[in-house]
Write a protein that holds these residues in place. Structure first.
Motif, PDB file in Angstrom:
ATOM      1  N   ILE A 103       0.830  -1.205   0.000  1.00 52.10           N
ATOM      2  CA  ILE A 103       0.000   0.000   0.000  1.00 52.10           C
ATOM      3  C   ILE A 103       0.863   1.253   0.000  1.00 52.10           C
ATOM      4  O   ILE A 103       0.608   2.212  -0.742  1.00 52.10           O
ATOM      5  CB  ILE A 103      -0.928  -0.010   1.227  1.00 52.10           C
ATOM      6  CG1 ILE A 103      -1.836  -1.244   1.201  1.00 52.10           C
ATOM      7  CG2 ILE A 103      -1.751   1.265   1.300  1.00 52.10           C
ATOM      8  CD1 ILE A 103      -2.509  -1.536   2.528  1.00 52.10           C
ATOM      9  N   ALA A 104       1.908   1.243   0.829  1.00 49.34           N
ATOM     10  CA  ALA A 104       2.766   2.418   0.967  1.00 49.34           C
ATOM     11  C   ALA A 104       3.407   2.810  -0.358  1.00 49.34           C
ATOM     12  O   ALA A 104       3.402   3.984  -0.752  1.00 49.34           O
ATOM     13  CB  ALA A 104       3.842   2.149   2.008  1.00 49.34           C
ATOM     14  N   LEU A 105       3.967   1.829  -1.047  1.00 49.50           N
ATOM     15  CA  LEU A 105       4.648   2.118  -2.305  1.00 49.50           C
ATOM     16  C   LEU A 105       3.663   2.569  -3.372  1.00 49.50           C
ATOM     17  O   LEU A 105       4.000   3.392  -4.233  1.00 49.50           O
ATOM     18  CB  LEU A 105       5.418   0.881  -2.769  1.00 49.50           C
ATOM     19  CG  LEU A 105       6.602   0.497  -1.872  1.00 49.50           C
ATOM     20  CD1 LEU A 105       7.163  -0.859  -2.275  1.00 49.50           C
ATOM     21  CD2 LEU A 105       7.683   1.557  -1.913  1.00 49.50           C
ATOM     22  N   ASN A 113      -2.719  -1.416  -5.828  1.00 52.37           N
ATOM     23  CA  ASN A 113      -2.178  -2.552  -6.569  1.00 52.37           C
ATOM     24  C   ASN A 113      -0.743  -2.806  -6.114  1.00 52.37           C
ATOM     25  O   ASN A 113      -0.143  -1.997  -5.404  1.00 52.37           O
ATOM     26  CB  ASN A 113      -2.247  -2.321  -8.088  1.00 52.37           C
ATOM     27  CG  ASN A 113      -1.368  -1.168  -8.536  1.00 52.37           C
ATOM     28  OD1 ASN A 113      -0.142  -1.205  -8.407  1.00 52.37           O
ATOM     29  ND2 ASN A 113      -1.989  -0.124  -9.074  1.00 52.37           N
ATOM     30  N   ASN A 114      -0.167  -3.935  -6.513  1.00 49.72           N
ATOM     31  CA  ASN A 114       1.134  -4.361  -5.982  1.00 49.72           C
ATOM     32  C   ASN A 114       2.297  -4.183  -6.947  1.00 49.72           C
ATOM     33  O   ASN A 114       3.389  -4.703  -6.722  1.00 49.72           O
ATOM     34  CB  ASN A 114       1.067  -5.828  -5.532  1.00 49.72           C
ATOM     35  CG  ASN A 114       0.732  -6.778  -6.684  1.00 49.72           C
ATOM     36  OD1 ASN A 114       0.803  -6.416  -7.843  1.00 49.72           O
ATOM     37  ND2 ASN A 114       0.349  -8.002  -6.339  1.00 49.72           N
ATOM     38  N   THR A 115       2.113  -3.434  -8.017  1.00 47.24           N
ATOM     39  CA  THR A 115       3.165  -3.285  -9.029  1.00 47.24           C
ATOM     40  C   THR A 115       4.447  -2.722  -8.437  1.00 47.24           C
ATOM     41  O   THR A 115       5.545  -3.277  -8.618  1.00 47.24           O
ATOM     42  CB  THR A 115       2.684  -2.375 -10.172  1.00 47.24           C
ATOM     43  OG1 THR A 115       1.500  -2.924 -10.753  1.00 47.24           O
ATOM     44  CG2 THR A 115       3.763  -2.245 -11.243  1.00 47.24           C
ATOM     45  N   ALA A 116       4.332  -1.612  -7.719  1.00 47.93           N
ATOM     46  CA  ALA A 116       5.521  -0.964  -7.150  1.00 47.93           C
ATOM     47  C   ALA A 116       6.201  -1.864  -6.118  1.00 47.93           C
ATOM     48  O   ALA A 116       7.428  -1.846  -5.982  1.00 47.93           O
ATOM     49  CB  ALA A 116       5.134   0.373  -6.524  1.00 47.93           C
ATOM     50  N   PHE A 117       5.424  -2.654  -5.411  1.00 52.95           N
ATOM     51  CA  PHE A 117       5.979  -3.535  -4.390  1.00 52.95           C
ATOM     52  C   PHE A 117       6.913  -4.566  -5.000  1.00 52.95           C
ATOM     53  O   PHE A 117       8.033  -4.774  -4.520  1.00 52.95           O
ATOM     54  CB  PHE A 117       4.836  -4.226  -3.639  1.00 52.95           C
ATOM     55  CG  PHE A 117       5.285  -5.256  -2.636  1.00 52.95           C
ATOM     56  CD1 PHE A 117       5.899  -4.869  -1.454  1.00 52.95           C
ATOM     57  CD2 PHE A 117       5.082  -6.607  -2.867  1.00 52.95           C
ATOM     58  CE1 PHE A 117       6.309  -5.817  -0.519  1.00 52.95           C
ATOM     59  CE2 PHE A 117       5.487  -7.559  -1.943  1.00 52.95           C
ATOM     60  CZ  PHE A 117       6.102  -7.160  -0.764  1.00 52.95           C
ATOM     61  N   TYR A 118       6.480  -5.211  -6.072  1.00 58.64           N
ATOM     62  CA  TYR A 118       7.333  -6.226  -6.683  1.00 58.64           C
ATOM     63  C   TYR A 118       8.527  -5.610  -7.405  1.00 58.64           C
ATOM     64  O   TYR A 118       9.591  -6.231  -7.516  1.00 58.64           O
ATOM     65  CB  TYR A 118       6.513  -7.126  -7.605  1.00 58.64           C
ATOM     66  CG  TYR A 118       5.755  -8.180  -6.824  1.00 58.64           C
ATOM     67  CD1 TYR A 118       6.423  -9.279  -6.300  1.00 58.64           C
ATOM     68  CD2 TYR A 118       4.394  -8.062  -6.575  1.00 58.64           C
ATOM     69  CE1 TYR A 118       5.749 -10.241  -5.554  1.00 58.64           C
ATOM     70  CE2 TYR A 118       3.713  -9.015  -5.827  1.00 58.64           C
ATOM     71  CZ  TYR A 118       4.407 -10.101  -5.320  1.00 58.64           C
ATOM     72  OH  TYR A 118       3.748 -11.037  -4.566  1.00 58.64           O
ATOM     73  N   GLN A 119       8.386  -4.389  -7.875  1.00 57.29           N
ATOM     74  CA  GLN A 119       9.548  -3.679  -8.409  1.00 57.29           C
ATOM     75  C   GLN A 119      10.564  -3.421  -7.300  1.00 57.29           C
ATOM     76  O   GLN A 119      11.774  -3.546  -7.506  1.00 57.29           O
ATOM     77  CB  GLN A 119       9.113  -2.355  -9.044  1.00 57.29           C
ATOM     78  CG  GLN A 119       8.347  -2.509 -10.342  1.00 57.29           C
ATOM     79  CD  GLN A 119       7.850  -1.176 -10.887  1.00 57.29           C
ATOM     80  OE1 GLN A 119       7.789  -0.185 -10.176  1.00 57.29           O
ATOM     81  NE2 GLN A 119       7.493  -1.169 -12.161  1.00 57.29           N
ATOM     82  N   GLU A 120      10.067  -3.078  -6.130  1.00 59.90           N
ATOM     83  CA  GLU A 120      10.941  -2.828  -4.983  1.00 59.90           C
ATOM     84  C   GLU A 120      11.696  -4.093  -4.594  1.00 59.90           C
ATOM     85  O   GLU A 120      12.914  -4.065  -4.375  1.00 59.90           O
ATOM     86  CB  GLU A 120      10.092  -2.349  -3.800  1.00 59.90           C
ATOM     87  CG  GLU A 120      10.825  -2.238  -2.487  1.00 59.90           C
ATOM     88  CD  GLU A 120      11.443  -0.878  -2.252  1.00 59.90           C
ATOM     89  OE1 GLU A 120      12.040  -0.685  -1.183  1.00 59.90           O
ATOM     90  OE2 GLU A 120      11.342  -0.021  -3.139  1.00 59.90           O
ATOM     91  N   ILE A 121      11.004  -5.194  -4.477  1.00 61.82           N
ATOM     92  CA  ILE A 121      11.651  -6.451  -4.102  1.00 61.82           C
ATOM     93  C   ILE A 121      12.729  -6.825  -5.109  1.00 61.82           C
ATOM     94  O   ILE A 121      13.817  -7.283  -4.752  1.00 61.82           O
ATOM     95  CB  ILE A 121      10.614  -7.590  -4.014  1.00 61.82           C
ATOM     96  CG1 ILE A 121       9.629  -7.348  -2.888  1.00 61.82           C
ATOM     97  CG2 ILE A 121      11.316  -8.933  -3.796  1.00 61.82           C
ATOM     98  CD1 ILE A 121       8.560  -8.404  -2.797  1.00 61.82           C
ATOM     99  N   GLY A 122      12.436  -6.612  -6.361  1.00 59.42           N
ATOM    100  CA  GLY A 122      13.370  -6.978  -7.418  1.00 59.42           C
ATOM    101  C   GLY A 122      14.489  -5.986  -7.624  1.00 59.42           C
ATOM    102  O   GLY A 122      15.323  -6.165  -8.511  1.00 59.42           O
ATOM    103  N   GLY A 123      14.525  -4.924  -6.798  1.00 61.36           N
ATOM    104  CA  GLY A 123      15.580  -3.926  -6.921  1.00 61.36           C
ATOM    105  C   GLY A 123      15.485  -3.111  -8.190  1.00 61.36           C
ATOM    106  O   GLY A 123      16.487  -2.608  -8.706  1.00 61.36           O
TER     107      GLY A 123
END
Length: 669
Positions: free
Chosen positions: A608-610, A655-665
């Motif tokens: 949510i934050a991202l 949505n979770n798009t930014a979250f998975y971008q964050e995890i993947g660096g």
């Protein structure tokens, strides 16, 4: 983040102009509510008297006939409890007086007994059921309170009520004992001068020595973290890592098992198969199945990325030491060290050198300033009685109307017996109904001279929690500030972390340095974020492990599980593996202090934050967006469900798009 657990529902941190510091440290003569400094007698005698007064208040509430003002009466009663128990709660964690801390803990146990009786009171429960909400806020308030009564067993048989009351009392006592075993561990480890090679002189000169001339290090984070990042001696780091994980002592493993069993019994009383199912029912996730699937998805995504990172570190270690690759395995106690070495070599990021960019006092002044600009407020430091001389207090005002918004205490530096992490306690909640203003206490354990990038991010994170409390403008105390769902509560603070990673606000920090400090430029920010992205997979893999462990020990088979055995088996299966003899579960305080079957919330809310960051469209100092965020999220507390708050701000579901971008660096900013 730490939350005051006063209610059963909580059973279970480039600008085009330079900001001016005008008014931030100005003294104010006006008198506003502050935290009373209670002494031992105030707590011991006062606790009994206040709880007796609360019982008398309940009798009056039982007899009231005027249900049209029921919510207002209940709100006033909640505030009255906070007036005494809020200060008791914070003093139990930060008072320099060990005797006072102990008596404060004892008072909290007695208060737990009272609240259990209160929320098992069928007469009061019926008052709520019969109450007539005026609007959506009242409807949500009614529902929240009904859930609190039901979660405390108001509908249970007399026998089960007694059983539940005993469980809740034991859980409070066990949680306190667990935290105390960590907080008050005075163990000092001995290290020779050779074992401290690699650490800066500024670190070493602050250490105490014993008669043999050996340096003595304890378990405070300003001592532990730099050592693990910088000490060249691998065996010394292994020793420190080993002892640090055991600082709760084996007593805490037995306590944790007891807590697991009691929580399972509590879930069974309510007819739930597990504590995880019981604890998640009123959160965004709704059930443990949804949580476990979320964590499984994250694990599947992040595990291969973590292995890639560890392979890179292993190759880097082998090259640096000129040893065979097979001899360069990265161990749990060496990830911070070799990660720091890699960042220095590849991104020219030296965490210790960053302290000159982020002096502690200047960082605080900067954080007050950017927050003032963003949310339309100002801070005025005031001289008020405090529990320790280094604690600061600020009155907070609306910049446009000059309306007093609340009070903020900052307790910045480590000391013996103090809560050892970083957290915020919401001492008093807001209530527009009674013109009640909030007070929050921000507790950290920082280096007095300066912060590294991770510590600055922690400071900004916790400040986000403080603002969530102070900028709350809710009708009722019970819905103020961080009373939101547990798996949403971290989102505002996690979003605010971005201000510690972005050039726009960071470039202004040097304006608050005295003497002068280097200015953060784009090149440094790029290197910092590239370095942070590099380690993201290790961080998220670890967070996933913590969350899955939490869910596992609170699952339907909890009675058959030993917490240390579960941890050993789970950590053994990770890329880093398990170090024999370590006892991480014995010092994992989140498990016992509000985040049991809830640690997943850190990643859930990170999604949510991202996503919420997208509203700023790259301009983090856009005060118009900041004001809208203040009104739609921060001021609302839990007057609306979190899903509605998010939609109000983003104008769409998350949505979770930014979250998975964050995890993947992949999120380079």
């Amino acid at each position: 983040m730490k939350k005051t657990q006063c209610l059963p529902q909580r059973l279970a941190l480039a600008v085009s102009m330079a900001f001016t510091a005008t008014g931030i440290y100005a003294q104010t003569d006006a008198t506003y509510p502050t935290i009373p400094l209670l002494g031992v007698q105030d707590v011991t005698v006062g606790c009994k008297q206040h709880i007796q007064n609360y019982h008398n208040d309940v009798k009056q509430l039982e007899q009231t006939k005027n249900n049209t003002s029921w919510f207002a009466m209940w709100d006033k009663f909640n505030a009255k409890q906070q007036d005494f128990m809020g200060p008791v709660e914070i003093l139990s964690q930060v008072s320099p007086d060990a005797t006072l801390r102990q008596h404060a803990e004892d008072c909290i146990v007695e208060y737990t007994k009272f609240t259990t009786d209160l929320y098992q009171n069928e007469i009061i429960y019926q008052k709520f059921k019969q109450s007539a909400p005026r609007d959506a806020i009242d409807t949500k308030f009614k529902q929240d309170n009904l859930e609190s009564f039901e979660d405390t067993g108001v509908g249970l048989s007399t026998e089960k009520k007694v059983q539940l009351k005993n469980i809740l009392e034991q859980l409070t006592q066990l949680s306190q004992e667990y935290d105390r075993n960590v907080r008050e561990n005075k163990t000092k480890l001995e290290f020779t001068a050779d074992q401290l090679k690699g650490l800066p002189e500024s670190y070493i000169t602050n250490l105490k020595k014993n008669a043999a001339g050996h340096y003595l290090l304890g378990f405070e984070y300003p001592e532990y973290n730099p050592f693990m990042q910088l000490a060249d001696d691998d065996q010394a780091r292994q020793k420190y890592y080993y002892e640090f994980t055991r600082r709760g002592t084996e007593k805490n493993l037995a306590i944790l098992k007891n807590i697991m069993d009691l929580r399972y019994q509590m879930a069974q009383i309510f007819g739930y198969p597990s504590y995880a199912d019981w604890a998640t029912k009123n959160r965004m996730a709704k059930d443990s199945k949804t949580v476990n699937q979320f964590l499984a998805n994250v694990k599947n995504f992040v595990t291969p990325l973590q292995q890639q990172t560890l392979d890179q570190l292993q190759a880097f270690k082998a090259k640096t030491l000129n040893i065979p690759l097979s001899d360069a395995k990265i161990q749990p106690w060496s990830t911070s060290y070799w990660g720091e070495k890699y960042r220095k070599a590849n991104y020219q990021v030296d965490q210790e050198q960053l302290r000159q960019y982020f002096p502690t006092e200047a960082s605080q002044a900067w954080l007050l300033a950017i927050t003032s600009h963003l949310y339309g407020m100002r801070f005025e430091q005031a001289q008020v009685p405090v529990w320790q001389k280094e604690v600061r207090y600020f009155n907070v005002f609306d910049a446009k109307t000059n309306q007093f918004l609340g009070g903020l205490y900052i307790d910045p530096f480590p000391r013996e017996g103090k809560y050892g992490h970083a957290a915020v306690w919401p001492i008093y909640g807001s209530s527009t109904l009674t013109k009640r203003t909030p007070i929050a206490v921000l507790v950290t354990n920082f280096n007095r001279k300066g912060l590294n990038a991770d510590e600055l991010e922690t400071f900004v994170h916790e400040f986000g929690h403080a603002m969530h409390n102070i900028l709350s403008k809710t009708r009722y105390v019970g819905q103020a500030g961080t009373s939101v769902e547990r798996d949403f509560v971290e989102a505002p603070s996690q979003m605010y972390e971005e201000w510690a990673k972005n050039l726009q606000p960071l470039s202004q920090l040097s304006h608050y340095c005295s003497p002068a400090c280097p200015t953060v430029d784009q090149a440094l920010v790029t290197r910092l974020n590239a370095a942070k992205n590099y380690g993201a997979s290790i961080q998220y893999a670890r967070q996933t492990l913590y969350a899955q462990y939490d869910m596992s020990i609170h699952a339907a088979d909890a009675l058959q599980k030993d917490p240390m055995t579960v941890w050993k088996n789970m950590e053994t299966q990770t890329s880093l593996g398990y170090m024999d003899g370590t006892e991480f579960p014995g010092q994992f305080g989140h498990l016992v202090s509000g985040y049991g079957a809830g640690y997943y919330g850190y990643m859930w809310s990170q999604v949510i934050a991202l996503d919420m960051l997208s509203a700023y469209k790259g301009n983090l100092m856009d005060s118009q967006v900041g004001q809208r965020y203040r009104q739609t999220i921060l001021s609302q507390g839990s007057q609306k469900p979190a899903t509605e708050l998010i939609k109000d701000f983003l104008k769409r579901p998350t949505n979770n798009t930014a979250f998975y971008q964050e995890i993947g660096g992949q999120r380079l900013k």
